[in-house]
Write a protein that holds these residues in place. Structure first.
Motif, PDB file in Angstrom:
ATOM      1  N   MET A  97       0.847  -1.215   0.000  1.00 62.00           N
ATOM      2  CA  MET A  97       0.000   0.000   0.000  1.00 62.00           C
ATOM      3  C   MET A  97       0.873   1.252   0.000  1.00 62.00           C
ATOM      4  SD  MET A  97      -3.249  -0.223  -0.021  1.00 62.00           S
ATOM      5  CE  MET A  97      -4.715   0.121   0.891  1.00 62.00           C
ATOM      6  N   GLY A  98       0.450   2.273  -0.726  1.00 64.32           N
ATOM      7  CA  GLY A  98       1.217   3.521  -0.764  1.00 64.32           C
ATOM      8  C   GLY A  98       0.925   4.400   0.443  1.00 64.32           C
ATOM      9  N   LYS A  99       1.544   5.571   0.439  1.00 61.50           N
ATOM     10  CA  LYS A  99       1.417   6.469   1.595  1.00 61.50           C
ATOM     11  C   LYS A  99       0.491   7.642   1.288  1.00 61.50           C
ATOM     12  CE  LYS A  99       5.901   5.450   3.488  1.00 61.50           C
ATOM     13  NZ  LYS A  99       7.253   5.867   3.740  1.00 61.50           N
ATOM     14  N   ASN A 100      -0.240   8.039   2.317  1.00 60.28           N
ATOM     15  CA  ASN A 100      -1.025   9.259   2.145  1.00 60.28           C
ATOM     16  C   ASN A 100      -0.101  10.470   2.320  1.00 60.28           C
ATOM     17  OD1 ASN A 100      -0.963   9.871   5.023  1.00 60.28           O
ATOM     18  ND2 ASN A 100      -2.428   8.170   5.231  1.00 60.28           N
ATOM     19  N   LEU A 101      -0.594  11.637   1.944  1.00 54.35           N
ATOM     20  CA  LEU A 101       0.242  12.851   1.948  1.00 54.35           C
ATOM     21  C   LEU A 101       0.664  13.232   3.373  1.00 54.35           C
ATOM     22  CD1 LEU A 101       1.435  15.370   0.637  1.00 54.35           C
ATOM     23  CD2 LEU A 101      -0.854  16.368   0.579  1.00 54.35           C
ATOM     24  N   THR A 102      -0.271  13.092   4.301  1.00 50.37           N
ATOM     25  CA  THR A 102       0.028  13.407   5.702  1.00 50.37           C
ATOM     26  C   THR A 102       1.234  12.608   6.170  1.00 50.37           C
ATOM     27  OG1 THR A 102      -2.315  13.756   6.069  1.00 50.37           O
ATOM     28  CG2 THR A 102      -0.983  13.336   8.029  1.00 50.37           C
ATOM     29  N   ARG A 103       1.187  11.325   5.905  1.00 47.14           N
ATOM     30  CA  ARG A 103       2.259  10.434   6.362  1.00 47.14           C
ATOM     31  C   ARG A 103       3.588  10.816   5.712  1.00 47.14           C
ATOM     32  NH1 ARG A 103       2.145   4.129   7.728  1.00 47.14           N
ATOM     33  NH2 ARG A 103       4.309   4.032   8.367  1.00 47.14           N
ATOM     34  N   LYS A 104       3.523  11.146   4.419  1.00 47.82           N
ATOM     35  CA  LYS A 104       4.771  11.515   3.726  1.00 47.82           C
ATOM     36  C   LYS A 104       5.431  12.705   4.413  1.00 47.82           C
ATOM     37  CE  LYS A 104       3.604  10.110  -0.982  1.00 47.82           C
ATOM     38  NZ  LYS A 104       3.457  10.562  -2.365  1.00 47.82           N
ATOM     39  N   ILE A 105       4.626  13.747   4.693  1.00 48.39           N
ATOM     40  CA  ILE A 105       5.223  14.961   5.281  1.00 48.39           C
ATOM     41  C   ILE A 105       5.654  14.685   6.723  1.00 48.39           C
ATOM     42  CG2 ILE A 105       4.873  17.411   5.849  1.00 48.39           C
ATOM     43  CD1 ILE A 105       2.864  17.584   3.550  1.00 48.39           C
ATOM     44  N   LEU A 106       4.814  13.991   7.468  1.00 51.14           N
ATOM     45  CA  LEU A 106       5.165  13.746   8.876  1.00 51.14           C
ATOM     46  C   LEU A 106       6.406  12.864   8.985  1.00 51.14           C
ATOM     47  CD1 LEU A 106       1.695  13.350  10.655  1.00 51.14           C
ATOM     48  CD2 LEU A 106       3.277  15.286  10.771  1.00 51.14           C
ATOM     49  N   GLU A 107       6.484  11.827   8.160  1.00 54.68           N
ATOM     50  CA  GLU A 107       7.660  10.936   8.246  1.00 54.68           C
ATOM     51  C   GLU A 107       8.940  11.696   7.917  1.00 54.68           C
ATOM     52  OE1 GLU A 107       6.188   6.353   7.794  1.00 54.68           O
ATOM     53  OE2 GLU A 107       6.994   7.318   6.001  1.00 54.68           O
ATOM     54  N   GLU A 108       8.831  12.601   6.972  1.00 51.78           N
ATOM     55  CA  GLU A 108      10.009  13.394   6.605  1.00 51.78           C
ATOM     56  C   GLU A 108      10.454  14.308   7.759  1.00 51.78           C
ATOM     57  OE1 GLU A 108      10.484  16.552   3.221  1.00 51.78           O
ATOM     58  OE2 GLU A 108       9.728  14.643   2.447  1.00 51.78           O
ATOM     59  N   HIS A 109       9.530  14.632   8.649  1.00 49.38           N
ATOM     60  CA  HIS A 109       9.850  15.547   9.757  1.00 49.38           C
ATOM     61  C   HIS A 109       9.921  14.832  11.111  1.00 49.38           C
ATOM     62  CE1 HIS A 109       8.584  18.377   6.638  1.00 49.38           C
ATOM     63  NE2 HIS A 109       9.274  19.283   7.294  1.00 49.38           N
ATOM     64  N   LEU A 110       9.814  13.505  11.082  1.00 53.56           N
ATOM     65  CA  LEU A 110       9.750  12.748  12.339  1.00 53.56           C
ATOM     66  C   LEU A 110      11.102  12.752  13.048  1.00 53.56           C
ATOM     67  CD1 LEU A 110       7.653  10.917  13.825  1.00 53.56           C
ATOM     68  CD2 LEU A 110       8.737   8.988  12.705  1.00 53.56           C
ATOM     69  N   VAL A 111      11.115  13.189  14.312  1.00 48.05           N
ATOM     70  CA  VAL A 111      12.380  13.133  15.061  1.00 48.05           C
ATOM     71  C   VAL A 111      12.266  12.282  16.327  1.00 48.05           C
ATOM     72  CG1 VAL A 111      13.789  15.087  14.297  1.00 48.05           C
ATOM     73  CG2 VAL A 111      11.890  15.531  15.788  1.00 48.05           C
ATOM     74  N   VAL A 112      11.067  12.137  16.863  1.00 44.94           N
ATOM     75  CA  VAL A 112      10.917  11.304  18.062  1.00 44.94           C
ATOM     76  C   VAL A 112       9.745  10.339  17.858  1.00 44.94           C
ATOM     77  CG1 VAL A 112      10.529  11.265  20.563  1.00 44.94           C
ATOM     78  CG2 VAL A 112      11.705  13.220  19.546  1.00 44.94           C
ATOM     79  N   GLY A 113       9.966   9.093  18.184  1.00 45.13           N
ATOM     80  CA  GLY A 113       8.887   8.096  18.139  1.00 45.13           C
ATOM     81  C   GLY A 113       8.777   7.420  16.787  1.00 45.13           C
ATOM     82  N   ASP A 114       7.866   6.458  16.728  1.00 46.72           N
ATOM     83  CA  ASP A 114       7.630   5.728  15.482  1.00 46.72           C
ATOM     84  C   ASP A 114       6.269   6.122  14.938  1.00 46.72           C
ATOM     85  OD1 ASP A 114       9.996   4.236  15.726  1.00 46.72           O
ATOM     86  OD2 ASP A 114       9.001   3.046  17.300  1.00 46.72           O
ATOM     87  N   TYR A 115       6.150   6.009  13.625  1.00 44.27           N
ATOM     88  CA  TYR A 115       4.892   6.411  12.994  1.00 44.27           C
ATOM     89  C   TYR A 115       3.825   5.330  13.255  1.00 44.27           C
ATOM     90  CZ  TYR A 115       1.772   8.815   9.837  1.00 44.27           C
ATOM     91  OH  TYR A 115       0.701   9.510   9.321  1.00 44.27           O
ATOM     92  N   ILE A 116       3.242   5.393  14.449  1.00 37.63           N
ATOM     93  CA  ILE A 116       2.180   4.436  14.810  1.00 37.63           C
ATOM     94  C   ILE A 116       0.967   5.252  15.253  1.00 37.63           C
ATOM     95  CG2 ILE A 116       1.518   2.524  16.346  1.00 37.63           C
ATOM     96  CD1 ILE A 116       4.569   2.045  16.742  1.00 37.63           C
ATOM     97  N   PRO A 117      -0.108   5.275  14.441  1.00 33.06           N
ATOM     98  CA  PRO A 117      -1.278   6.081  14.803  1.00 33.06           C
ATOM     99  C   PRO A 117      -1.728   5.829  16.248  1.00 33.06           C
ATOM    100  CG  PRO A 117      -1.517   5.246  12.591  1.00 33.06           C
ATOM    101  CD  PRO A 117      -0.260   4.624  13.145  1.00 33.06           C
ATOM    102  N   GLY A 118      -1.980   6.919  16.971  1.00 30.33           N
ATOM    103  CA  GLY A 118      -2.414   6.818  18.367  1.00 30.33           C
ATOM    104  C   GLY A 118      -1.268   7.032  19.343  1.00 30.33           C
ATOM    105  N   LYS A 119      -0.021   6.878  18.876  1.00 29.94           N
ATOM    106  CA  LYS A 119       1.146   7.067  19.756  1.00 29.94           C
ATOM    107  C   LYS A 119       1.688   8.486  19.588  1.00 29.94           C
ATOM    108  CE  LYS A 119       1.846   2.860  21.400  1.00 29.94           C
ATOM    109  NZ  LYS A 119       0.759   2.750  22.342  1.00 29.94           N
ATOM    110  N   GLU A 120       2.339   8.988  20.632  1.00 31.85           N
ATOM    111  CA  GLU A 120       2.891  10.345  20.549  1.00 31.85           C
ATOM    112  C   GLU A 120       4.141  10.363  19.663  1.00 31.85           C
ATOM    113  OE1 GLU A 120       3.051  13.615  23.828  1.00 31.85           O
ATOM    114  OE2 GLU A 120       4.968  12.576  23.910  1.00 31.85           O
ATOM    115  N   ILE A 121       4.197  11.364  18.770  1.00 33.05           N
ATOM    116  CA  ILE A 121       5.404  11.546  17.956  1.00 33.05           C
ATOM    117  C   ILE A 121       5.879  12.991  18.085  1.00 33.05           C
ATOM    118  CG2 ILE A 121       5.055   9.722  16.222  1.00 33.05           C
ATOM    119  CD1 ILE A 121       3.809  11.842  14.363  1.00 33.05           C
TER     120      ILE A 121
END
Ligand code: MIC
Ligand code: SF4
Length: 642
Positions: free
Chosen positions: A1-25
């Motif tokens: 499955m591909g990525k939605n736009l939100t995920r693309k931008i957030l992953e590019e800016h992610l510095v703390v935590g893992d991209y798991i919906p519901g968890k703090e990042i």
């Protein structure tokens, strides 16, 4: 499955935590914005962090809320903001340059970037393809200092737009349709991502109207892809170089997909006293109206204003109507003046208001007693207009104009007029002379008028909370209930003074009763129903209660920005394990929450002992490890500088 736009931008800016919906990042923030009513406190807090310069790509300090200047307070605040901007490398946008969200979209918004702003309508930037989020001033101060910004990793809903808007139906009606579908509560932790063929028919300012008022659904933010329309808008703003194409993958995954045919939307209005009370304009047709105002960050773009001017041309506002127009930015005002639209508006009898928030926040233009007021802004909470008995309906600029002429609520499709289809100009008029850029700023010293006090600090979290349920309130208590703006807005920089008005619309005795408890060494607790803290990002709705000795809020549910603000000011947000227990505890009950600090730190259940009733109730909470540590320190400022 591909990525939605939100995920693309957030992953590019992610510095703390893992991209798991519901968890703090924690995400890196590229741009920040502040406005003056939240900005003074944000910069006082930034100063307390002891840094030399902001660490973002761009930080802008706008003056748009407190521009009425009755008394010295606002002007002093403006001067303070200008001097701080010069010192720390922040762009300063002078009063008169326009409303932060509209101006930022025009001059600075960039697709693919992240932004955090000390105003709940910061999601306006989603119209240009940014992840743009509203937050309390302290969170913005931390982001200016290069610290990451924390959100709950979102669930992403796709709003698949099909078809095309019919004449007289607008982007405002689309977002009101969204509010009808999703309501004003229950959407915490969600990002709305728009897409589909229908999206292509909407210009950037129309998209921004939709993402702006998405704030009323309580979502984290809303976003549109960056496409050819976005490129056209940026080119017309002389910023084509800022354009990048951004979109979701064709096979992107979403938590929910909703289809919305633009052709099915009809003129809508949000009836008093909630942006979620959606009814059709046709059902209101013929109702006598007293006031009509066009403006606010939702609806004051070039297209909105020119459309209104074209409808008004050669006509007069009805004699019984007070008709006001506030253009969203100086750019819109300059273009309206140069192209003759301003003259058409003046000829029609419009009161031309400053390019600022003004009426929207009840700072002026309060309607008469029991008035029916039609406004193009985004919030119609009871009393927000400055008149408690007024009935405020939120409408599109098109409905505003035709109703201003007829004097009654009017469905524009029935007036027999040709629809003025206003397109995007090829070139906007560009004059950045009301910005002071860091390279041109002259810094001598930080100016502090008598209205500016040091931000109050909190004690570390007590081992046990022992005190009284000082106030019990019901559902949907907004930040306008907790910390009214309007006539009280000018005290934003003076926390002891502003604290005298906490809960003014609900219970004027709250500040004195709380202070008395505080002085007697007793803690204050607030008990609330669902969706507590809806609306604005104003951290004063946490900061001033903190000043009055509030240590905990027990609510059925709390809206995102307010929940974060409570933690930031060391107030523990809790909820009952069994929601029915809310009914058993009464205002005035003596209570204790034994060993709260230790229990929260060890993730153990917390018990509320109601000493008056002789009952015990189990409470719940949901804090990340970071939030627990912030609470233990007594707030984010103490945690950041420790
Ligand atoms: C609002 O629309 O309620 C405000 C006034 O812009 C607030 C900010 C504030 O209270 O200063 C917001 O939306 O966050
Ligand atoms: Fe200003 Fe109103 Fe927009 Fe808030 S909602 S930023 S008060 S125009």
């Amino acid at each position: 499955m591909g990525k939605n736009l939100t995920r693309k931008i957030l992953e590019e800016h992610l510095v703390v935590g893992d991209y798991i919906p519901g968890k703090e990042i924690g995400i890196k923030i590229d741009q920040t914005l502040t406005q003056d009513a939240t900005g003074t406190m944000a910069y006082l807090q930034f100063e307390a962090m002891g840094l030399d310069k902001v660490k973002t790509e761009l930080s802008v300090s706008y003056v748009d809320h407190n521009t009425v200047q009755v008394g010295f307070e606002n002007a002093d605040d403006h001067k303070y903001l200008q001097s701080v901007a010069a010192k720390y490398g922040i762009v300063y946008s002078k009063a008169g340059n326009g409303i932060c969200h509209q101006v930022h979209l025009e001059r600075f918004g960039k697709p693919g970037k992240t932004m955090v702003g000390s105003d709940s309508h910061t999601p306006t930037g989603g119209g240009i393809g940014m992840i743009s989020i509203g937050a309390g001033g302290l969170d913005v101060a931390v982001a200016m200092g290069g610290g990451e910004f924390y959100i709950t990793c979102p669930r992403v809903y796709k709003i698949n737009l099909t078809g095309q808007l019919k004449p007289w139906v607008t982007a405002k009606d689309v977002v009101m349709k969204m509010l009808e579908i999703f309501s004003v509560k229950g959407n915490v932790g969600v990002i709305m991502e728009y897409g589909g063929e229908g999206m292509k028919t909407l210009s950037v300012p129309e998209r921004a109207t939709i993402t702006n008022m998405g704030a009323e659904m309580g979502v984290t933010t809303s976003i549109f892809p960056s496409d050819d329309e976005t490129r056209k808008f940026l080119k017309a703003q002389g910023r084509e170089g800022d354009w990048v194409a951004m979109d979701a993958d064709a096979d992107a995954e979403y938590d929910k997909i909703i289809d919305l045919n633009l052709g099915d939307v009809e003129p809508l209005t949000a009836a008093p006293h909630s942006p979620g009370n959606i009814v059709t304009v046709s059902s209101m047709a013929g109702t006598k109206v007293d006031q009509v105002i066009v403006g606010s960050c939702t609806n004051s773009s070039y297209k909105d204003i020119v459309t209104v001017a074209k409808i008004m041309k050669g006509k007069k506002a009805h004699p019984d109507i007070s008709f006001g127009v506030a253009m969203g930015s100086r750019q819109v005002m300059q273009m309206a003046a140069k192209e003759g639209y301003l003259a058409d508006l003046i000829d029609s009898g419009a009161r031309i208001l400053e390019s600022a928030c003004g009426f929207c926040i009840g700072n002026h233009q309060s309607p008469k007693t029991d008035a029916i007021s039609l406004r193009t802004n985004n919030r119609n909470f009871e009393g927000r207009s400055g008149t408690k008995s007024a009935q405020v309906y939120l409408i599109s600029p098109e409905v505003a104009a035709v109703s201003a002429i007829s004097g009654v609520f009017t469905d524009p499709r029935t007036v027999g007029m040709e629809f003025p289809d206003v397109g995007m100009p090829d070139e906007f008029f560009i004059d950045d002379s009301m910005f002071i850029f860091p390279k041109d700023a002259v810094f001598k010293e930080v100016y502090r008028g008598p209205n500016i006090g040091n931000p109050p600090t909190n004690d570390k979290l007590a081992d046990s909370i022992v005190g009284e349920v000082t106030l019990k309130v019901g559902d949907k208590i907004t930040t306008d209930h907790i910390m009214p703006a309007g006539a009280r807005l000018k005290y934003r920089s003076n926390v002891p003074k502003y604290s005298e008005y906490v809960f003014e619309p609900v219970d004027t005795t709250f500040p004195t009763r709380s202070m008395k408890n505080k002085e007697a060494g007793k803690h204050n607790i607030i008990l609330a129903g669902e969706s507590y803290g809806q609306g604005s990002s104003r951290e004063h709705a946490a900061l001033c209660p903190m000043y009055l000795g509030v240590k905990a809020v027990i609510a059925k549910s709390i809206e995102r920005i307010h929940a974060a603000n409570l933690v930031n000011f060391g107030i523990v947000a809790l909820s009952f394990k069994n929601q029915e227990d809310y009914d058993k505890v009464k205002q005035g009950d003596d209570i204790e929450i034994p060993n709260i600090k230790q229990k929260i730190m060890n993730s153990e259940p917390v018990i509320l002992v109601d000493k008056t009733k002789g009952l015990e109730f189990e409470l719940e909470y949901n804090f990340s490890q970071r939030q627990k540590e912030i609470l233990a320190e007594g707030g984010l400022l103490a945690y950041t500088v420790k």
